[in-house]
Design a protein around this motif. Structure first.
Motif: not given
Length: 343
Positions: A315-331
């Motif tokens: 789950g921790e690994e999945g979250k780290k990958s998801l957070e890059v996508i979330i940062a991309a949405i914000e960008s």
């Protein structure tokens, strides 16, 4: 001991991956399946000699299940995963694991609280060319890594999703994001695995330009930077209409690695001294005809349960990958370079 599993959601990913791979595993019995479309649940139940449900709550309440695959629209990943963990099941959840960092954290907490495994179905790490490339990088064969480019694109989910053009993939309330969640997050996870580093900053352009009745992204390009200054690009697209692209190129001090870029060789290594090594490592799994190979996700999940070890994509690994996508949405929304929150 036979592991009793249930698959919640009987769409394409369940039919072509989870159910097939569970069925092929000697240590697994498919005990139950669930889908809100009753005919789908019944069809899969008959095929695999399992019980059919249209309510996952009923399934979890009535059946003694050891492990669950969550193969549902993205917006349902967190609530159903948490319900299954609280019911005492190990969970393999499709990607992207959730629609926010908060949801991902709740899933991780539920797994800890119930002392159950949570694995996210990022299959790119198990592709033979990717495994080999990681070995070469770890062994120092490539030297210092400077840059990369990666793409994951095809013509879109309507060609293989169970509901075609009407698929949940195109509906923001169910999907949360489009090609970024379907394909982009896979490549983020792969790059984190290959490079052995976390991404700290992302800049993105995200468009909805190729699909008519859709309110999610179908073309996204990111510029990514790791903690040690490796920079590169990632493209995720549902607009590669003439064929799939699942390639990654790593540019290092001593060599260039070309992964899934050559039609005949899944890994080509071009060394600085002029030597070229071509590896035939078997085709990458794909939804195209002839590309349907074992993704190894199920066997890794089952192995982690049997041996009581941490799943390769926790789950921790999945979250780290998801957070890059979330940062991309914000960008894309702010039109600024965005820091990835986990770092």
């Amino acid at each position: 001991m036979t592991l009793k599993v249930a698959v919640i959601g009987c769409g394409s990913i369940a039919r072509y991956r989870h159910l097939v791979e569970y069925d092929a595993h000697p240590g697994v019995e498919i005990a139950a399946v669930c889908d809100i479309v009753e005919s789908r649940a019944k069809e899969m139940a008959e095929k695999y000699n399992a019980k059919a449900y249209t309510s996952y709550e009923e399934l979890l309440a009535n059946e003694k299940i050891d492990a669950v695959s969550v193969c549902l629209p993205n917006a349902l990943h967190a609530p159903v995963t948490i319900a299954a963990l609280n019911a005492g099941c190990h969970v393999l959840c499709e990607k992207p694991m959730a629609t926010s960092s908060e949801e991902a954290e709740q899933m991780i907490e539920a797994a800890k609280k119930n002392n159950k495994k949570l694995m996210i179905a990022h299959n790119q790490r198990f592709v033979p060319s990717h495994v080999k490339a990681r070995q070469l990088i770890e062994n120092g064969e490539v030297g210092k890594i400077y840059s990369f480019r990666t793409a994951f694109g095809h013509g879109g989910p309507e060609s293989w999703s169970a509901d075609g053009k009407e698929s949940w993939f195109f509906k923001k309330d169910l999907a949360f994001i489009g090609a970024m969640g379907d394909l982009g997050v896979h490549k983020v996870d792969l790059l984190r695995y290959l490079l052995g580093e976390e991404f700290v900053e992302v800049a993105s352009f995200v468009e909805t330009s190729a699909k008519e009745k859709s309110d999610v992204d179908d073309n996204a390009v990111f510029i990514l930077k790791t903690e040690n200054g490796i920079i590169g690009t990632l493209a995720a697209s549902w607009a590669y209409t003439a064929g799939e692209d699942n390639s990654t190129i790593i540019y290092g001090e001593k060599a260039i690695l070309r992964l899934e870029d050559d039609p005949n060789y899944s890994l080509v290594v071009q060394y600085k001294n002029g030597e070229v090594v071509r590896y035939k490592l078997g085709k990458i799994q794909s939804n195209e005809e002839g590309g349907q190979k074992n993704s190894h996700v199920i066997e890794h999940f089952v192995h982690s349960i049997e041996t009581d070890t941490v799943p390769p994509i926790s789950g921790e690994e999945g979250k780290k990958s998801l957070e890059v996508i979330i940062a991309a949405i914000e960008s894309n929304e702010s039109k600024k370079i965005t820091k990835v929150s986990q770092v």
